[in-house]
Design a protein around this motif. Structure first.
Motif, PDB file in Angstrom:
ATOM      1  N   GLY A 111     -11.422   6.394   3.430  1.00  0.00           N
ATOM      2  CA  GLY A 111     -11.289   5.387   2.385  1.00  0.00           C
ATOM      3  C   GLY A 111     -12.108   5.746   1.155  1.00  0.00           C
ATOM      4  O   GLY A 111     -12.519   6.882   0.965  1.00  0.00           O
ATOM      5  N   ALA A 112     -12.352   4.742   0.329  1.00  0.00           N
ATOM      6  CA  ALA A 112     -13.030   4.972  -0.947  1.00  0.00           C
ATOM      7  C   ALA A 112     -14.496   4.544  -0.941  1.00  0.00           C
ATOM      8  O   ALA A 112     -15.174   4.663  -1.937  1.00  0.00           O
ATOM      9  N   ASP A 113     -14.996   4.075   0.184  1.00  0.00           N
ATOM     10  CA  ASP A 113     -16.357   3.558   0.262  1.00  0.00           C
ATOM     11  C   ASP A 113     -17.367   4.704   0.317  1.00  0.00           C
ATOM     12  O   ASP A 113     -17.363   5.515   1.245  1.00  0.00           O
ATOM     13  N   ASP A 114     -18.244   4.767  -0.684  1.00  0.00           N
ATOM     14  CA  ASP A 114     -19.263   5.821  -0.735  1.00  0.00           C
ATOM     15  C   ASP A 114     -20.208   5.776   0.458  1.00  0.00           C
ATOM     16  O   ASP A 114     -20.823   6.781   0.801  1.00  0.00           O
ATOM     17  N   LYS A 115     -20.338   4.637   1.085  1.00  0.00           N
ATOM     18  CA  LYS A 115     -21.215   4.525   2.255  1.00  0.00           C
ATOM     19  C   LYS A 115     -20.672   5.329   3.431  1.00  0.00           C
ATOM     20  O   LYS A 115     -21.392   5.613   4.377  1.00  0.00           O
TER      21      LYS A 115
END
Length: 110
Positions: free
Chosen positions: A30-34
């Motif tokens: 996905g796009a979550d930097d975490k």
């Protein structure tokens, strides 16, 4: 405003602004930097050797700042260049209005 990619690149060039990712590669769902795993840093040593007139680094968001600090400052020999943090321009950064992001970025670039 709906501005073409080439017009945006032209505006950056006109204002002598380079855009480059801290990372050359990583794994992420996905796009979550975490969710970034196995990050690999771009070769900033080579970048700064080629572009010696860079006066300031503006990091786009806290994650970029963290990755720059942990992956680059400890491992690469970088010139002493001013470094500032600006809020993430990502739509996921919903904690700020677009107008507030523009003001913060203007201040960071000033």
């Amino acid at each position: 405003a709906n501005v073409s990619y080439s017009a945006r690149v032209g505006k950056l060039k006109d204002n002598r602004i380079a855009v480059w990712d801290v990372l050359s590669a990583c794994e992420r769902e996905g796009a979550d930097d975490k969710r970034i795993r196995n990050p690999a840093a771009n070769d900033f040593e080579k970048f700064f050797q080629k572009y010696r007139r860079i006066e300031k680094i503006v990091l786009n968001g806290r994650k970029a700042e963290e990755l720059f600090r942990t992956l680059l400052l400890r491992c690469q020999h970088l010139p002493c260049i001013a470094r500032v943090h600006a809020p993430s321009t990502s739509p996921a950064n919903a904690g700020m209005t677009f107008e507030d992001k523009v003001l913060a970025w203007n201040a960071a670039l000033d």
